[in-house]
Design a protein around this motif. Structure first.
Motif, mmCIF file in Angstrom:
data_model
loop_
_atom_site.group_PDB
_atom_site.id
_atom_site.type_symbol
_atom_site.label_atom_id
_atom_site.label_comp_id
_atom_site.label_asym_id
_atom_site.label_seq_id
_atom_site.Cartn_x
_atom_site.Cartn_y
_atom_site.Cartn_z
ATOM 1 N N THR A 54 0.839 -1.196 0.000
ATOM 2 C CA THR A 54 0.000 0.000 0.000
ATOM 3 C C THR A 54 0.876 1.249 0.000
ATOM 4 O OG1 THR A 54 -0.124 0.191 2.404
ATOM 5 C CG2 THR A 54 -1.786 -1.214 1.344
ATOM 6 N N LYS A 55 0.335 2.298 -0.526
ATOM 7 C CA LYS A 55 1.050 3.581 -0.540
ATOM 8 C C LYS A 55 1.267 4.072 0.891
ATOM 9 C CE LYS A 55 0.829 4.045 -5.056
ATOM 10 N NZ LYS A 55 1.440 4.685 -6.103
ATOM 11 N N LYS A 56 0.320 3.764 1.770
ATOM 12 C CA LYS A 56 0.438 4.163 3.166
ATOM 13 C C LYS A 56 1.653 3.471 3.800
ATOM 14 C CE LYS A 56 -1.927 4.016 7.595
ATOM 15 N NZ LYS A 56 -3.083 3.509 8.320
ATOM 16 N N ASP A 57 1.812 2.165 3.560
ATOM 17 C CA ASP A 57 2.967 1.438 4.097
ATOM 18 C C ASP A 57 4.269 2.017 3.561
ATOM 19 O OD1 ASP A 57 1.515 -0.299 5.671
ATOM 20 O OD2 ASP A 57 1.476 -1.912 4.182
ATOM 21 N N MET A 58 4.274 2.336 2.277
ATOM 22 C CA MET A 58 5.480 2.910 1.685
ATOM 23 C C MET A 58 5.783 4.286 2.275
ATOM 24 S SD MET A 58 5.746 1.741 -2.324
ATOM 25 C CE MET A 58 5.673 3.379 -2.840
ATOM 26 N N ALA A 59 4.765 5.087 2.467
ATOM 27 C CA ALA A 59 4.975 6.436 3.002
ATOM 28 C C ALA A 59 5.480 6.389 4.447
ATOM 29 C CB ALA A 59 3.682 7.240 2.916
ATOM 30 N N LEU A 60 4.859 5.563 5.280
ATOM 31 C CA LEU A 60 5.294 5.438 6.675
ATOM 32 C C LEU A 60 6.706 4.874 6.756
ATOM 33 C CD1 LEU A 60 2.050 4.035 8.349
ATOM 34 C CD2 LEU A 60 3.072 6.281 8.705
ATOM 35 N N ASP A 61 6.945 3.850 5.976
ATOM 36 C CA ASP A 61 8.252 3.206 5.932
ATOM 37 C C ASP A 61 9.319 4.193 5.455
ATOM 38 O OD1 ASP A 61 9.871 0.639 5.795
ATOM 39 O OD2 ASP A 61 9.963 1.248 3.697
ATOM 40 N N GLY A 62 9.012 4.925 4.403
ATOM 41 C CA GLY A 62 9.959 5.895 3.861
ATOM 42 C C GLY A 62 10.265 7.005 4.838
ATOM 43 N N SER A 63 9.245 7.489 5.518
ATOM 44 C CA SER A 63 9.423 8.563 6.493
ATOM 45 C C SER A 63 10.314 8.109 7.646
ATOM 46 C CB SER A 63 8.058 9.005 7.014
ATOM 47 O OG SER A 63 8.194 9.873 8.089
ATOM 48 N N THR A 64 10.065 6.923 8.155
ATOM 49 C CA THR A 64 10.852 6.386 9.269
ATOM 50 C C THR A 64 12.303 6.153 8.846
ATOM 51 O OG1 THR A 64 8.880 5.291 10.127
ATOM 52 C CG2 THR A 64 10.979 4.508 10.950
ATOM 53 N N CYS A 65 12.492 5.498 7.697
ATOM 54 C CA CYS A 65 13.849 5.219 7.207
ATOM 55 C C CYS A 65 14.608 6.516 6.955
ATOM 56 C CB CYS A 65 13.800 4.406 5.914
ATOM 57 S SG CYS A 65 13.243 2.717 6.125
ATOM 58 N N TYR A 66 13.955 7.453 6.316
ATOM 59 C CA TYR A 66 14.597 8.723 5.973
ATOM 60 C C TYR A 66 15.039 9.455 7.242
ATOM 61 C CZ TYR A 66 15.508 13.015 3.382
ATOM 62 O OH TYR A 66 16.121 14.106 2.823
ATOM 63 N N SER A 67 14.173 9.471 8.244
ATOM 64 C CA SER A 67 14.489 10.149 9.494
ATOM 65 C C SER A 67 15.696 9.507 10.177
ATOM 66 C CB SER A 67 13.268 10.103 10.417
ATOM 67 O OG SER A 67 13.574 10.626 11.668
ATOM 68 N N ARG A 68 15.728 8.195 10.229
ATOM 69 C CA ARG A 68 16.849 7.496 10.864
ATOM 70 C C ARG A 68 18.146 7.724 10.091
ATOM 71 N NH1 ARG A 68 13.468 2.085 11.765
ATOM 72 N NH2 ARG A 68 12.403 2.674 13.700
ATOM 73 N N LEU A 69 18.074 7.669 8.778
ATOM 74 C CA LEU A 69 19.273 7.867 7.965
ATOM 75 C C LEU A 69 19.781 9.305 8.098
ATOM 76 C CD1 LEU A 69 18.322 5.764 4.815
ATOM 77 C CD2 LEU A 69 19.947 5.147 6.611
ATOM 78 N N GLN A 70 18.868 10.266 8.188
ATOM 79 C CA GLN A 70 19.263 11.659 8.407
ATOM 80 C C GLN A 70 19.998 11.798 9.737
ATOM 81 O OE1 GLN A 70 19.307 13.485 5.564
ATOM 82 N NE2 GLN A 70 18.384 15.175 6.672
ATOM 83 N N THR A 71 19.497 11.129 10.756
ATOM 84 C CA THR A 71 20.142 11.165 12.069
ATOM 85 C C THR A 71 21.538 10.553 11.983
ATOM 86 O OG1 THR A 71 17.975 11.023 13.138
ATOM 87 C CG2 THR A 71 19.901 10.515 14.498
ATOM 88 N N CYS A 72 21.666 9.450 11.246
ATOM 89 C CA CYS A 72 22.983 8.826 11.037
ATOM 90 C C CYS A 72 23.952 9.813 10.401
ATOM 91 C CB CYS A 72 22.868 7.593 10.131
ATOM 92 S SG CYS A 72 22.134 6.150 10.895
ATOM 93 N N LEU A 73 23.494 10.529 9.395
ATOM 94 C CA LEU A 73 24.362 11.496 8.716
ATOM 95 C C LEU A 73 24.806 12.599 9.671
ATOM 96 C CD1 LEU A 73 22.534 11.812 5.280
ATOM 97 C CD2 LEU A 73 24.682 10.634 5.752
ATOM 98 N N GLY A 74 23.895 13.072 10.506
ATOM 99 C CA GLY A 74 24.249 14.099 11.482
ATOM 100 C C GLY A 74 25.292 13.592 12.473
ATOM 101 N N LEU A 75 25.139 12.365 12.918
ATOM 102 C CA LEU A 75 26.103 11.788 13.852
ATOM 103 C C LEU A 75 27.468 11.583 13.191
ATOM 104 C CD1 LEU A 75 23.794 9.181 15.624
ATOM 105 C CD2 LEU A 75 24.867 11.175 16.687
ATOM 106 N N ILE A 76 27.465 11.191 11.931
ATOM 107 C CA ILE A 76 28.733 11.013 11.210
ATOM 108 C C ILE A 76 29.440 12.358 11.056
ATOM 109 C CG2 ILE A 76 29.764 10.365 8.995
ATOM 110 C CD1 ILE A 76 27.579 8.149 8.827
ATOM 111 N N ASN A 77 28.677 13.410 10.761
ATOM 112 C CA ASN A 77 29.268 14.760 10.722
ATOM 113 C C ASN A 77 29.910 15.101 12.064
ATOM 114 O OD1 ASN A 77 28.759 15.568 8.084
ATOM 115 N ND2 ASN A 77 26.713 16.320 8.586
ATOM 116 N N GLY A 78 29.210 14.774 13.136
ATOM 117 C CA GLY A 78 29.732 15.031 14.468
ATOM 118 C C GLY A 78 31.011 14.249 14.747
ATOM 119 N N LEU A 79 31.061 13.009 14.275
ATOM 120 C CA LEU A 79 32.277 12.198 14.437
ATOM 121 C C LEU A 79 33.456 12.812 13.693
ATOM 122 C CD1 LEU A 79 30.772 8.618 14.168
ATOM 123 C CD2 LEU A 79 32.120 9.486 16.081
#
Length: 188
Positions: free
Chosen positions: A155-180
């Protein structure tokens, strides 16, 4: 007797439908946990003589994560914009995502080689989990987007929720890598 026959067909149909459902294993949570450990355990594995190599490896990891994220976002946006229905296979874009995640796995390996045994073990475990999803059984996927591209009903809903969660976590990873990388610069 008719009820039994109907029950039998219903049971067979539901078992067959469940056998065809894709398994989605979101590894972004494990990836975020691993990057958080890289950040919090920095003083336990940091060595001055490997600082340039560590910073470079983190930079390459960041680059490949950004590339993976941008590809996911571009594909997802395109699917929503063009209202592509479920069930249509897109093997080229599915393979492109696998290749991009494979590059991330390689960069993770480079970073873990420069850390301590605990982080190496955690990174190896995460790498194995990602590898098993990417190259294991054919109906395992890293996200609903990959399952959609493989032609499964998603479903598009599953894709949207999944994408939002993954994107948020990956963004956080990038911020932490910048900090490292900033921590490495301060230690030099």
């Amino acid at each position: 007797m008719i009820n039994r026959i109907m029950f039998f067909f219903l049971l067979v149909f539901s078992v067959n439908a469940n056998a065809q459902a894709p398994a989605v294993t979101d590894v972004t949570d494990g990836l975020l946990t691993w990057v958080k450990r890289l950040d919090s355990d920095f003083s336990k594995y940091y060595k001055q003589e490997k600082s340039a190599q560590l910073k470079e490896s983190l930079g390459f990891l960041k680059q490949d994560l950004e590339d993976y994220m941008k590809t996911r976002k571009r594909l997802s946006d395109s699917l929503f914009r063009h209202n592509v229905p479920s069930g249509k296979k897109d093997p080229e874009n599915l393979e492109a995502l696998k290749i991009k995640m494979g590059a991330v796995m390689g960069r993770m390996r480079e970073v873990t080689d420069l850390t301590n045994r605990e982080l190496q073990a955690e990174g190896d475990k995460l790498n194995d989990a990602i590898y098993n999803v990417l190259y294991g059984e054919s109906n395992q996927f890293l996200s609903h987007l990959e399952a959609f591209l493989a032609g499964y009903e998603v479903t598009k809903k599953d894709m949207a929720l999944d994408g939002s969660t993954c994107y948020s976590r990956l963004q956080t990873c990038l911020g932490l890598i910048n900090g490292l990388q900033d921590k490495i610069d301060r230690k030099k």
